[in-house]
Design a protein around this motif. Structure first.
Motif, PDB file in Angstrom:
ATOM      1  N   ALA A 145     -93.075 -43.574 -92.033  1.00 22.41           N
ATOM      2  CA  ALA A 145     -92.135 -44.678 -92.193  1.00 22.41           C
ATOM      3  C   ALA A 145     -92.827 -46.033 -92.255  1.00 22.41           C
ATOM      4  O   ALA A 145     -92.216 -47.017 -92.665  1.00 22.41           O
ATOM      5  CB  ALA A 145     -91.129 -44.680 -91.035  1.00 22.41           C
ATOM      6  N   CYS A 146     -94.100 -46.085 -91.837  1.00 20.06           N
ATOM      7  CA  CYS A 146     -94.815 -47.355 -91.708  1.00 20.06           C
ATOM      8  C   CYS A 146     -96.224 -47.229 -92.291  1.00 20.06           C
ATOM      9  O   CYS A 146     -96.740 -46.123 -92.441  1.00 20.06           O
ATOM     10  CB  CYS A 146     -94.918 -47.748 -90.236  1.00 20.06           C
ATOM     11  SG  CYS A 146     -93.343 -47.712 -89.323  1.00 20.06           S
ATOM     12  N   TRP A 147     -96.847 -48.383 -92.561  1.00 21.13           N
ATOM     13  CA  TRP A 147     -98.231 -48.370 -93.036  1.00 21.13           C
ATOM     14  C   TRP A 147     -99.146 -47.685 -92.022  1.00 21.13           C
ATOM     15  O   TRP A 147    -100.005 -46.891 -92.387  1.00 21.13           O
ATOM     16  CB  TRP A 147     -98.732 -49.803 -93.266  1.00 21.13           C
ATOM     17  CG  TRP A 147     -98.146 -50.495 -94.457  1.00 21.13           C
ATOM     18  CD1 TRP A 147     -97.354 -51.616 -94.451  1.00 21.13           C
ATOM     19  CD2 TRP A 147     -98.310 -50.151 -95.840  1.00 21.13           C
ATOM     20  NE1 TRP A 147     -97.013 -51.976 -95.729  1.00 21.13           N
ATOM     21  CE2 TRP A 147     -97.592 -51.096 -96.609  1.00 21.13           C
ATOM     22  CE3 TRP A 147     -98.993 -49.130 -96.501  1.00 21.13           C
ATOM     23  CZ2 TRP A 147     -97.538 -51.053 -97.991  1.00 21.13           C
ATOM     24  CZ3 TRP A 147     -98.947 -49.089 -97.894  1.00 21.13           C
ATOM     25  CH2 TRP A 147     -98.229 -50.029 -98.627  1.00 21.13           C
ATOM     26  N   ALA A 240     -89.923 -47.921 -97.850  1.00 21.09           N
ATOM     27  CA  ALA A 240     -90.314 -49.322 -97.732  1.00 21.09           C
ATOM     28  C   ALA A 240     -90.909 -49.464 -96.328  1.00 21.09           C
ATOM     29  O   ALA A 240     -90.192 -49.331 -95.340  1.00 21.09           O
ATOM     30  CB  ALA A 240     -89.107 -50.238 -97.893  1.00 21.09           C
ATOM     31  N   PRO A 241     -92.213 -49.664 -96.192  1.00 24.10           N
ATOM     32  CA  PRO A 241     -92.876 -49.633 -94.885  1.00 24.10           C
ATOM     33  C   PRO A 241     -92.223 -50.540 -93.843  1.00 24.10           C
ATOM     34  O   PRO A 241     -91.827 -51.677 -94.155  1.00 24.10           O
ATOM     35  CB  PRO A 241     -94.305 -50.091 -95.204  1.00 24.10           C
ATOM     36  CG  PRO A 241     -94.489 -49.720 -96.640  1.00 24.10           C
ATOM     37  CD  PRO A 241     -93.165 -49.951 -97.289  1.00 24.10           C
ATOM     38  N   CYS A 242     -92.133 -50.031 -92.609  1.00 23.87           N
ATOM     39  CA  CYS A 242     -91.393 -50.713 -91.548  1.00 23.87           C
ATOM     40  C   CYS A 242     -91.975 -52.067 -91.173  1.00 23.87           C
ATOM     41  O   CYS A 242     -91.245 -52.986 -90.780  1.00 23.87           O
ATOM     42  CB  CYS A 242     -91.309 -49.818 -90.319  1.00 23.87           C
ATOM     43  SG  CYS A 242     -92.897 -49.603 -89.441  1.00 23.87           S
ATOM     44  N   GLU A 243     -93.300 -52.248 -91.307  1.00 27.22           N
ATOM     45  CA  GLU A 243     -93.913 -53.521 -90.921  1.00 27.22           C
ATOM     46  C   GLU A 243     -93.618 -54.634 -91.920  1.00 27.22           C
ATOM     47  O   GLU A 243     -93.804 -55.819 -91.634  1.00 27.22           O
ATOM     48  CB  GLU A 243     -95.441 -53.383 -90.820  1.00 27.22           C
ATOM     49  CG  GLU A 243     -95.922 -52.322 -89.839  1.00 27.22           C
ATOM     50  CD  GLU A 243     -96.268 -51.020 -90.535  1.00 27.22           C
ATOM     51  OE1 GLU A 243     -97.079 -50.269 -89.991  1.00 27.22           O
ATOM     52  OE2 GLU A 243     -95.726 -50.778 -91.638  1.00 27.22           O
ATOM     53  N   LYS A 307     -87.913 -55.535 -96.365  1.00 27.83           N
ATOM     54  CA  LYS A 307     -88.621 -56.544 -95.581  1.00 27.83           C
ATOM     55  C   LYS A 307     -89.895 -56.933 -96.328  1.00 27.83           C
ATOM     56  O   LYS A 307     -90.854 -56.174 -96.378  1.00 27.83           O
ATOM     57  CB  LYS A 307     -88.969 -55.989 -94.193  1.00 27.83           C
ATOM     58  CG  LYS A 307     -89.632 -56.996 -93.257  1.00 27.83           C
ATOM     59  CD  LYS A 307     -89.921 -56.352 -91.913  1.00 27.83           C
ATOM     60  CE  LYS A 307     -90.607 -57.334 -90.965  1.00 27.83           C
ATOM     61  NZ  LYS A 307     -90.920 -56.693 -89.660  1.00 27.83           N
ATOM     62  N   LEU A 308     -89.878 -58.119 -96.928  1.00 27.86           N
ATOM     63  CA  LEU A 308     -91.002 -58.570 -97.753  1.00 27.86           C
ATOM     64  C   LEU A 308     -91.819 -59.635 -97.045  1.00 27.86           C
ATOM     65  O   LEU A 308     -91.277 -60.468 -96.321  1.00 27.86           O
ATOM     66  CB  LEU A 308     -90.493 -59.129 -99.081  1.00 27.86           C
ATOM     67  CG  LEU A 308     -89.753 -58.158-100.014  1.00 27.86           C
ATOM     68  CD1 LEU A 308     -89.199 -58.910-101.209  1.00 27.86           C
ATOM     69  CD2 LEU A 308     -90.681 -57.040-100.459  1.00 27.86           C
ATOM     70  N   ILE A 309     -93.130 -59.601 -97.258  1.00 30.06           N
ATOM     71  CA  ILE A 309     -93.974 -60.664 -96.748  1.00 30.06           C
ATOM     72  C   ILE A 309     -93.881 -61.864 -97.684  1.00 30.06           C
ATOM     73  O   ILE A 309     -93.405 -61.752 -98.821  1.00 30.06           O
ATOM     74  CB  ILE A 309     -95.448 -60.206 -96.625  1.00 30.06           C
ATOM     75  CG1 ILE A 309     -96.048 -59.937 -98.027  1.00 30.06           C
ATOM     76  CG2 ILE A 309     -95.567 -58.994 -95.728  1.00 30.06           C
ATOM     77  CD1 ILE A 309     -97.552 -59.696 -98.009  1.00 30.06           C
TER      78      ILE A 309
END
Length: 342
Positions: A145-147, A240-243, A307-309
């Motif tokens: 789910a995450c990077w 879509a990675p959680c971080e 969630k985008l940086i």
């Protein structure tokens, strides 16, 4: 009477037909091959301009433009991630087309402002990863789910990603993790993920296709390419990675020194028009188009739901930053596991 009628008909037909250019327009395309081919076909039908189209990944194109500076073999570069387009603009490898971008979405206009008119945004692509649900279940692997999940030893030999030297997609991943975690922590994580990578591909979309076909369990890439695979019925899920994650601003640029500026400008106008962008759906192009009038698919990635940086295109689109990050990737990441190269 017959001769007059025939002449009149011929004159009408000539007036109705698109004006043909004496020479072909040479375009290097960093989109999927089917989209490259369809755009060349549609552009010829609608404008009368012949297009000689060749597909290359963004890193390959940047290297070609550098090698051919002052004597370019192509007129336009269409598609691919924005960072190399920014670098090309800063190095004087591309030139402004003068095309009006006021009707495009804000991020496309920002790309134009950032490059003094030399690159124009054509689409947005969100970075993520894809996994094959059947293989995951067969091997009893946890759901990523995450990077940071991709660094787990459970995934040893189960991940595929492109090489950032050739692939804009993979460079976007590299720059994204640096911005998310800080440079030292990002390279530590990349090396840990690298220990799980079975192959570094040349193309950024190849890992997703490999996961869909069951040749690898997880592929890293742009989510719009993965939507196509899921819609085609492959047993995959998109993450879509959680971080948080980064994104690309795909662009189009006119190559500096082109002898076919009129046709090149016409091509830029076309690929940024709703008429030019909408047919992408016919070949499974599910990115976010820059023209607000272009058709989109309800299953396409949505910027508002991910969630985008705050991706720093100016910094990570500089030659100095790119070369430094790639050199460190070669040193700290590439040899971290037993991955082969395409």
């Amino acid at each position: 009477m017959n001769k007059i009628s025939i002449s009149a008909l011929a004159l009408c037909a000539a007036m109705a037909a698109p004006a043909a250019f004496a020479e072909d327009l040479n375009v290097v395309c960093s989109n999927e091959q089917t989209w490259c081919d369809l755009m060349a076909q549609n552009f010829k039908i609608d404008t009368g301009v012949n297009v000689a189209m060749i597909r290359k990944s963004t890193g390959e194109v940047l290297a070609q433009l550098r090698a051919e500076k002052g004597n370019p073999k192509v007129d336009v570069w269409w598609g691919g991630t924005g960072d190399p387009h920014i670098i090309a603009a800063n190095e004087g490898l591309t030139e402004a087309s003068g095309v009006d971008v006021s009707g495009l979405l804000g991020w496309a206009q920002n790309m134009t402002e950032m490059t003094d008119g030399k690159a124009i945004g054509v689409h947005v692509g969100l970075l993520g990863f894809i996994y094959n649900t059947e293989i995951l279940a067969e091997k009893g692997l946890p759901t990523p789910a995450c990077w940071r999940d991709l660094a787990k030893p459970d995934y040893r030999g189960e991940i595929q990603v492109a090489n950032p030297n050739s692939s804009g997609t993979a460079y976007t991943e590299l720059a994204t993790l640096v911005q998310l975690f800080g440079e030292d922590e990002a390279y530590k994580l990349l090396a840990e993920i690298g220990a799980n990578v079975n192959q570094y591909t040349k193309s950024g979309s190849a890992p997703g296709k490999a996961a869909a076909r069951g040749e690898t369990t997880i592929g890293i890439g742009f989510m719009h390419d993965m939507v196509k695979l899921k819609k085609e019925g492959f047993p995959v899920e998109i993450v879509a990675p959680c971080e948080g994650t980064g994104y690309e601003l795909g662009a189009v640029s006119v190559v500096a020194g082109t002898p076919h500026m009129e046709a090149a400008t016409k091509f830029v106008e076309y690929v940024t028009s709703a008429e030019g962008q909408s047919p992408g759906l016919e070949v499974g192009v599910y990115n976010i188009p820059s023209n607000p009038g272009a058709e989109t698919d309800p299953e396409a990635p949505d910027m508002a739901s991910v969630k985008l940086i705050d991706y720093d295109f100016a910094t990570y689109g500089s030659s100095e930053t790119r070369e430094r990050l790639l050199a460190r990737w070669e040193k700290d990441v590439k040899g971290a596991g037993g991955a082969i190269e395409e």
